[in-house]
Write an enzyme that holds these catalytic residues in place. Sequence first.
Site, PDB file in Angstrom:
ATOM      1  N   TRP A  60      20.304 -75.119  68.796  1.00  0.00           N
ATOM      2  CA  TRP A  60      21.331 -74.496  67.948  1.00  0.00           C
ATOM      3  C   TRP A  60      22.110 -73.445  68.728  1.00  0.00           C
ATOM      4  O   TRP A  60      23.340 -73.356  68.609  1.00  0.00           O
ATOM      5  CB  TRP A  60      20.720 -73.914  66.680  1.00  0.00           C
ATOM      6  CG  TRP A  60      20.314 -74.994  65.720  1.00  0.00           C
ATOM      7  CD1 TRP A  60      19.054 -75.301  65.317  1.00  0.00           C
ATOM      8  CD2 TRP A  60      21.188 -75.936  65.056  1.00  0.00           C
ATOM      9  NE1 TRP A  60      19.076 -76.382  64.443  1.00  0.00           N
ATOM     10  CE2 TRP A  60      20.378 -76.781  64.268  1.00  0.00           C
ATOM     11  CE3 TRP A  60      22.570 -76.145  65.062  1.00  0.00           C
ATOM     12  CZ2 TRP A  60      20.900 -77.821  63.488  1.00  0.00           C
ATOM     13  CZ3 TRP A  60      23.098 -77.175  64.292  1.00  0.00           C
ATOM     14  CH2 TRP A  60      22.269 -77.998  63.516  1.00  0.00           C
ATOM     15  N   ASP A 110      21.959 -65.945  64.495  1.00  0.00           N
ATOM     16  CA  ASP A 110      22.018 -67.107  63.604  1.00  0.00           C
ATOM     17  C   ASP A 110      20.665 -67.211  62.896  1.00  0.00           C
ATOM     18  O   ASP A 110      19.718 -67.779  63.426  1.00  0.00           O
ATOM     19  CB  ASP A 110      22.310 -68.379  64.421  1.00  0.00           C
ATOM     20  CG  ASP A 110      22.238 -69.638  63.567  1.00  0.00           C
ATOM     21  OD1 ASP A 110      21.968 -69.545  62.349  1.00  0.00           O
ATOM     22  OD2 ASP A 110      22.454 -70.737  64.130  1.00  0.00           O
ATOM     23  N   LYS A 133      18.347 -73.693  53.976  1.00  0.00           N
ATOM     24  CA  LYS A 133      16.967 -73.658  54.461  1.00  0.00           C
ATOM     25  C   LYS A 133      16.110 -72.700  53.645  1.00  0.00           C
ATOM     26  O   LYS A 133      15.137 -73.111  53.049  1.00  0.00           O
ATOM     27  CB  LYS A 133      16.938 -73.297  55.944  1.00  0.00           C
ATOM     28  CG  LYS A 133      17.207 -74.535  56.801  1.00  0.00           C
ATOM     29  CD  LYS A 133      18.253 -74.374  57.816  1.00  0.00           C
ATOM     30  CE  LYS A 133      18.624 -75.724  58.417  1.00  0.00           C
ATOM     31  NZ  LYS A 133      19.568 -75.577  59.520  1.00  0.00           N
TER      32      LYS A 133
HETATM   33  C1  LIG Z   1      20.497 -75.828  60.269  1.00  0.00           C
HETATM   34  C2  LIG Z   1      20.954 -74.885  61.306  1.00  0.00           C
HETATM   35  C3  LIG Z   1      22.291 -74.819  61.693  1.00  0.00           C
HETATM   36  C4  LIG Z   1      23.340 -75.736  61.126  1.00  0.00           C
HETATM   37  O1  LIG Z   1      23.658 -75.375  59.852  1.00  0.00           O
HETATM   38  P1  LIG Z   1      24.865 -76.045  59.038  1.00  0.00           P
HETATM   39  O2  LIG Z   1      24.918 -75.203  57.813  1.00  0.00           O
HETATM   40  O3  LIG Z   1      24.473 -77.473  58.797  1.00  0.00           O
HETATM   41  O4  LIG Z   1      26.081 -75.948  59.864  1.00  0.00           O
HETATM   42  C5  LIG Z   1      22.658 -73.882  62.632  1.00  0.00           C
HETATM   43  N1  LIG Z   1      21.755 -73.046  63.170  1.00  0.00           N
HETATM   44  C6  LIG Z   1      20.461 -73.091  62.828  1.00  0.00           C
HETATM   45  C7  LIG Z   1      19.485 -72.143  63.461  1.00  0.00           C
HETATM   46  C8  LIG Z   1      20.020 -74.005  61.888  1.00  0.00           C
HETATM   47  O5  LIG Z   1      18.730 -74.042  61.537  1.00  0.00           O
END
Ligand SMILES: *Cc1c(COP(=O)(O)O)cnc(C)c1O
Length: 360
Positions: free
Chosen positions: A102, A172, A196
């Site tokens: 990511w 993030d 999540k």
């Molecule tokens: C799932 C995830 C993403 C992507 O998220 P989207 O909302 O689908 O763009 C980005 N960074 C991390 C750490 C993730 O777990």
Amino acid sequence: MSRIFNFSAGPATLPEPVLAQVRDELLDFHGEGMGVMEMSHRDKPFMAVAAEAEADLRALMNIPENYKVLFLQGGATGQFSFIPQNLLAGKTRADYVLTGDWGKKAAKAAKAFCSVNIAATSEEQKFTRIPERAGWKLNPDAAYVHITPNETIHGVEFLETPDVGDVPLVGDFSSTILSRPVDVSKYGLIYAGAQKNIGPAGLTIVIVRDDLIGKTTPELPAIFNYAEQAANDSMLNTPPTFAWYMAGLVFKYLLANGGLERMAEINQRKAAKLYAYIDGEAFYSNPVDPACRSWMNLPFTLADAALDGAFLQGAKAAGLSGLKGHRAVGGMRASIYNAMPEAGVDALIDYMKQFAKTNG
Ligand SMILES: *Cc1c(COP(=O)(O)O)cnc(C)c1O
């Protein structure tokens, strides 16, 4: 109705009491004669839902007053591009620390807007560790330092916030937000896709220090501009109202259940149990340095990958779903977010024991 244990990495399992409340309010929200989904975002009842969700998130995360809380769309992936466009503020460089796929994606997206310095990466170790802070090659002229506090695919988590000096730290938090207390003041910006650990997909939370915004170039569309969104209470256009409402219910649920300190206790216990089992059973393994093992996403492999299919099939039959690992690392992955009950982890361990016994 029978609910199974859902270990999906996201969209993911949600707290059952929240789902039950949503069901009860679906057709008639608080006597309005309509559901939240059907309501104008400018109407009083929704405005109250929105304001309460923000207030509850502020209370839950102890967010200082000089931070804006934005309820946006476009996912964490959208933020990969919006962050440089909002935070560069005339600077031309940004630092990225890579501890998984990511972070790599975030760095790649930022390259369209600035010169990206990979200050540290554990890619050579297949993202099984966090590079020693002492070895990070940070640039004092960087507009910000980007980290991924929890790498969802590799199962690598910062157990402590790194000190990066005066350059704003950007995190993030998509797969770790609300799993434990965070000192928000150590960050310039925190962002997370909701699907999540917060609520349904479609909502993205951005928490940003107010002195960092409002310095964008004029070409940036208002919809991507944090200062514009903040000035309009995240309602520059129609926000994802239903996801916002559900996120608010999750915040209330967490506040009523001991807040993030309590979540951290439970999450640590759940993860420790599963790691202890994996480490003690030769049939399974997890390659991540114990100093940075995720509390939320636990990847593991079987001694013989040819058994993966049978493992997943048996798991499904035992009421355990979503265990297939990400294609980038293979094997299995158990995502055990806040809403995964401890009984789910126990059921998984029981199943793994039985599978190892018959196939090991
Ligand atoms: C799932 C995830 C993403 C992507 O998220 P989207 O909302 O689908 O763009 C980005 N960074 C991390 C750490 C993730 O777990």
